[in-house]
Design a protein around this motif. Structure first.
Motif, PDB file in Angstrom:
ATOM      1  N   THR A 167       0.837  -1.200   0.000  1.00  0.00           N
ATOM      2  CA  THR A 167       0.000   0.000   0.000  1.00  0.00           C
ATOM      3  C   THR A 167       0.870   1.246   0.000  1.00  0.00           C
ATOM      4  O   THR A 167       0.595   2.228  -0.700  1.00  0.00           O
ATOM      5  CB  THR A 167      -0.893   0.014   1.254  1.00  0.00           C
ATOM      6  N   THR A 168       1.941   1.203   0.815  1.00  0.00           N
ATOM      7  CA  THR A 168       2.798   2.366   0.988  1.00  0.00           C
ATOM      8  C   THR A 168       4.138   1.923   1.564  1.00  0.00           C
ATOM      9  O   THR A 168       4.281   0.797   2.043  1.00  0.00           O
ATOM     10  CB  THR A 168       2.117   3.395   1.923  1.00  0.00           C
ATOM     11  N   HIS A 169       5.110   2.811   1.504  1.00  0.00           N
ATOM     12  CA  HIS A 169       6.411   2.549   2.113  1.00  0.00           C
ATOM     13  C   HIS A 169       6.990   3.874   2.584  1.00  0.00           C
ATOM     14  O   HIS A 169       6.557   4.946   2.146  1.00  0.00           O
ATOM     15  CB  HIS A 169       7.369   1.866   1.133  1.00  0.00           C
ATOM     16  N   GLY A 170       7.953   3.788   3.474  1.00  0.00           N
ATOM     17  CA  GLY A 170       8.581   5.004   3.978  1.00  0.00           C
ATOM     18  C   GLY A 170       9.818   4.665   4.783  1.00  0.00           C
ATOM     19  O   GLY A 170      10.035   3.510   5.170  1.00  0.00           O
ATOM     20  N   ASP A 171      10.640   5.668   5.023  1.00  0.00           N
ATOM     21  CA  ASP A 171      11.875   5.435   5.770  1.00  0.00           C
ATOM     22  C   ASP A 171      11.583   4.953   7.189  1.00  0.00           C
ATOM     23  O   ASP A 171      12.321   4.134   7.735  1.00  0.00           O
ATOM     24  CB  ASP A 171      12.715   6.716   5.817  1.00  0.00           C
ATOM     25  N   ASP A 172      10.530   5.440   7.796  1.00  0.00           N
ATOM     26  CA  ASP A 172      10.094   5.009   9.131  1.00  0.00           C
ATOM     27  C   ASP A 172       8.720   4.371   8.977  1.00  0.00           C
ATOM     28  O   ASP A 172       7.719   5.073   8.811  1.00  0.00           O
ATOM     29  CB  ASP A 172      10.047   6.202  10.083  1.00  0.00           C
ATOM     30  N   VAL A 173       8.669   3.057   9.011  1.00  0.00           N
ATOM     31  CA  VAL A 173       7.406   2.375   8.718  1.00  0.00           C
ATOM     32  C   VAL A 173       6.354   2.682   9.771  1.00  0.00           C
ATOM     33  O   VAL A 173       5.156   2.753   9.462  1.00  0.00           O
ATOM     34  CB  VAL A 173       7.630   0.855   8.561  1.00  0.00           C
ATOM     35  N   ASP A 174       6.763   2.894  11.018  1.00  0.00           N
ATOM     36  CA  ASP A 174       5.770   3.189  12.052  1.00  0.00           C
ATOM     37  C   ASP A 174       5.170   4.582  11.853  1.00  0.00           C
ATOM     38  O   ASP A 174       3.974   4.782  12.076  1.00  0.00           O
ATOM     39  CB  ASP A 174       6.414   3.061  13.437  1.00  0.00           C
ATOM     40  N   GLU A 175       5.983   5.509  11.423  1.00  0.00           N
ATOM     41  CA  GLU A 175       5.465   6.836  11.100  1.00  0.00           C
ATOM     42  C   GLU A 175       4.516   6.766   9.904  1.00  0.00           C
ATOM     43  O   GLU A 175       3.477   7.428   9.867  1.00  0.00           O
ATOM     44  CB  GLU A 175       6.636   7.772  10.797  1.00  0.00           C
ATOM     45  N   THR A 176       4.859   5.918   8.943  1.00  0.00           N
ATOM     46  CA  THR A 176       4.000   5.723   7.774  1.00  0.00           C
ATOM     47  C   THR A 176       2.662   5.109   8.159  1.00  0.00           C
ATOM     48  O   THR A 176       1.614   5.461   7.607  1.00  0.00           O
ATOM     49  CB  THR A 176       4.715   4.834   6.744  1.00  0.00           C
ATOM     50  N   LEU A 177       2.694   4.188   9.114  1.00  0.00           N
ATOM     51  CA  LEU A 177       1.482   3.488   9.519  1.00  0.00           C
ATOM     52  C   LEU A 177       0.611   4.281  10.487  1.00  0.00           C
ATOM     53  O   LEU A 177      -0.581   3.982  10.629  1.00  0.00           O
ATOM     54  CB  LEU A 177       1.847   2.146  10.175  1.00  0.00           C
ATOM     55  N   ALA A 178       1.172   5.271  11.148  1.00  0.00           N
ATOM     56  CA  ALA A 178       0.436   5.970  12.209  1.00  0.00           C
ATOM     57  C   ALA A 178      -0.921   6.505  11.751  1.00  0.00           C
ATOM     58  O   ALA A 178      -1.947   6.256  12.417  1.00  0.00           O
ATOM     59  CB  ALA A 178       1.297   7.084  12.796  1.00  0.00           C
ATOM     60  N   PRO A 179      -1.011   7.229  10.638  1.00  0.00           N
ATOM     61  CA  PRO A 179      -2.342   7.722  10.234  1.00  0.00           C
ATOM     62  C   PRO A 179      -3.281   6.605   9.800  1.00  0.00           C
ATOM     63  O   PRO A 179      -4.505   6.730   9.945  1.00  0.00           O
ATOM     64  CB  PRO A 179      -2.030   8.670   9.072  1.00  0.00           C
ATOM     65  N   ILE A 180      -2.742   5.515   9.289  1.00  0.00           N
ATOM     66  CA  ILE A 180      -3.581   4.378   8.893  1.00  0.00           C
ATOM     67  C   ILE A 180      -4.208   3.741  10.123  1.00  0.00           C
ATOM     68  O   ILE A 180      -5.423   3.488  10.169  1.00  0.00           O
ATOM     69  CB  ILE A 180      -2.741   3.354   8.104  1.00  0.00           C
ATOM     70  N   LEU A 181      -3.400   3.489  11.142  1.00  0.00           N
ATOM     71  CA  LEU A 181      -3.923   2.870  12.362  1.00  0.00           C
ATOM     72  C   LEU A 181      -4.885   3.818  13.080  1.00  0.00           C
ATOM     73  O   LEU A 181      -5.892   3.376  13.655  1.00  0.00           O
ATOM     74  CB  LEU A 181      -2.777   2.459  13.282  1.00  0.00           C
ATOM     75  N   ASP A 182      -4.595   5.112  13.037  1.00  0.00           N
ATOM     76  CA  ASP A 182      -5.515   6.084  13.629  1.00  0.00           C
ATOM     77  C   ASP A 182      -6.870   6.027  12.917  1.00  0.00           C
ATOM     78  O   ASP A 182      -7.928   6.056  13.560  1.00  0.00           O
ATOM     79  CB  ASP A 182      -4.920   7.490  13.526  1.00  0.00           C
ATOM     80  N   GLY A 183      -6.838   5.924  11.590  1.00  0.00           N
ATOM     81  CA  GLY A 183      -8.083   5.823  10.837  1.00  0.00           C
ATOM     82  C   GLY A 183      -8.877   4.581  11.191  1.00  0.00           C
ATOM     83  O   GLY A 183     -10.106   4.631  11.331  1.00  0.00           O
ATOM     84  N   LEU A 184      -8.191   3.452  11.368  1.00  0.00           N
ATOM     85  CA  LEU A 184      -8.882   2.214  11.730  1.00  0.00           C
ATOM     86  C   LEU A 184      -9.483   2.305  13.123  1.00  0.00           C
ATOM     87  O   LEU A 184     -10.574   1.782  13.377  1.00  0.00           O
ATOM     88  CB  LEU A 184      -7.907   1.027  11.637  1.00  0.00           C
ATOM     89  N   ARG A 185      -8.789   2.967  14.030  1.00  0.00           N
ATOM     90  CA  ARG A 185      -9.319   3.126  15.393  1.00  0.00           C
ATOM     91  C   ARG A 185     -10.564   4.014  15.411  1.00  0.00           C
ATOM     92  O   ARG A 185     -11.408   3.896  16.301  1.00  0.00           O
ATOM     93  CB  ARG A 185      -8.235   3.706  16.298  1.00  0.00           C
ATOM     94  N   ARG A 186     -10.676   4.909  14.455  1.00  0.00           N
ATOM     95  CA  ARG A 186     -11.819   5.817  14.388  1.00  0.00           C
ATOM     96  C   ARG A 186     -13.020   5.201  13.656  1.00  0.00           C
ATOM     97  O   ARG A 186     -14.122   5.768  13.685  1.00  0.00           O
ATOM     98  CB  ARG A 186     -11.408   7.118  13.688  1.00  0.00           C
ATOM     99  N   ALA A 187     -12.834   4.067  13.018  1.00  0.00           N
ATOM    100  CA  ALA A 187     -13.894   3.449  12.219  1.00  0.00           C
ATOM    101  C   ALA A 187     -14.782   2.558  13.089  1.00  0.00           C
ATOM    102  O   ALA A 187     -14.310   1.888  14.014  1.00  0.00           O
ATOM    103  CB  ALA A 187     -13.276   2.633  11.091  1.00  0.00           C
ATOM    104  N   ALA A 188     -16.070   2.540  12.777  1.00  0.00           N
ATOM    105  CA  ALA A 188     -17.007   1.680  13.496  1.00  0.00           C
ATOM    106  C   ALA A 188     -16.742   0.218  13.166  1.00  0.00           C
ATOM    107  O   ALA A 188     -16.533  -0.129  11.995  1.00  0.00           O
ATOM    108  CB  ALA A 188     -18.441   2.058  13.121  1.00  0.00           C
ATOM    109  N   PRO A 189     -16.737  -0.667  14.170  1.00  0.00           N
ATOM    110  CA  PRO A 189     -16.380  -2.078  13.919  1.00  0.00           C
ATOM    111  C   PRO A 189     -17.226  -2.759  12.854  1.00  0.00           C
ATOM    112  O   PRO A 189     -16.693  -3.431  11.966  1.00  0.00           O
ATOM    113  CB  PRO A 189     -16.571  -2.730  15.298  1.00  0.00           C
ATOM    114  N   ASP A 190     -18.552  -2.602  12.917  1.00  0.00           N
ATOM    115  CA  ASP A 190     -19.400  -3.266  11.922  1.00  0.00           C
ATOM    116  C   ASP A 190     -19.174  -2.684  10.525  1.00  0.00           C
ATOM    117  O   ASP A 190     -19.187  -3.408   9.524  1.00  0.00           O
ATOM    118  CB  ASP A 190     -20.874  -3.145  12.299  1.00  0.00           C
TER     119      ASP A 190
END
Length: 244
Positions: A167-190
């Motif tokens: 999906t994406t890549h970056g020099d710091d993978v955790d920094e790259t993933l941070a907005p993705i994981l934040d988006g998933l945490r904000r999404a309704a489970p169902d």
């Protein structure tokens, strides 16, 4: 010895492949442990999403040639990731080879560090990327994939992103993933579950149509004389007899 460790932070369950001595090769034991961990996470209402990552410098080197899982076990694991009602995110900081690329392709989102490398090495040991094609072919660019399938060449994270493997890549993978994981945490489970179902429908069609044939092909090739020569050459760190 535990081969898959589990941690959790803010509803994101991290499953870590933890067999660095054999580069997280897909042994029968590791495949079984990962399947169990995914089952538990899938049922746990406290889990919003799953991150799949690794220890050591290799996400997975592919099938463990000394203790390979049955082809149907790998097929089942890949389908389990695709069917899981929660997003699965691959986090890569090292190398991915052969069957490990099927694991990566089964995930819904995949992010890698820029220094990560990838290779479909199957043809170089006398087999084909059969079972792993089930999630790969519907999700990647066919022209680019043809090159890497047929040659076994190593390619980098930018190329993997261009082909659709990442999906994406970056020099710091955790920094790259941070907005993705934040988006998933904000999404309704169902809503997440139903949206994932929309996205994976085409992949599951490939499993329904082709899984039995590709599993049989994998079993046949792995028992062939060329595969025996290829695997022996790999373990002996020499070129197989067909190299010209």
């Amino acid at each position: 010895m535990t081969l898959v460790t589990r941690t959790r932070e803010r509803a994101v369950e991290t499953l870590t492949l933890d067999s660095p001595d054999n580069r997280n090769a897909l042994s029968a034991a590791l495949v079984g442990e990962l399947a169990d961990a995914l089952t538990d996470a899938g049922k746990d209402t406290g889990v919003r999403a799953i991150v799949l990552t690794h220890t050591g410098n290799t996400f997975s080197a592919g099938a463990d040639l000394r203790d390979p899982p049955p082809p149907e076990a790998l097929t089942g694991l890949l389908r389990q990731i695709v069917e899981l009602p929660k997003p699965v995110v691959a986090r890569i900081t090292g190398h991915v080879r052969a069957g490990g690329l099927g694991l990566l392709a089964a995930c819904d989102i995949a992010a890698a560090a820029t220094e990560a490398t990838f290779a479909f090495t199957e043809v170089r040991i006398g087999v084909a990327p059969a079972v792993i094609s089930l999630p790969l072919l519907p999700r990647t660019d066919p022209r680019a994939l043809a090159r890497y399938y047929l040659t076994g060449e190593r390619f980098d994270a930018p190329a993997a992103t261009t082909t659709g493997l990442l999906t994406t890549h970056g020099d710091d993978v955790d920094e790259t993933l941070a907005p993705i994981l934040d988006g998933l945490r904000r999404a309704a489970p169902d809503a997440l579950a139903e949206t994932k179902r929309l996205l994976t429908a085409r992949v599951l069609e490939a499993f329904d149509r082709d899984a039995a044939d590709l599993t049989a092909l994998s079993a046949r090739l792995f028992s062939s004389p060329q595969a025996r020569e290829g695997m022996t050459a790999f373990l002996e760190r020499r070129d197989p007899a067909w190299v010209v």
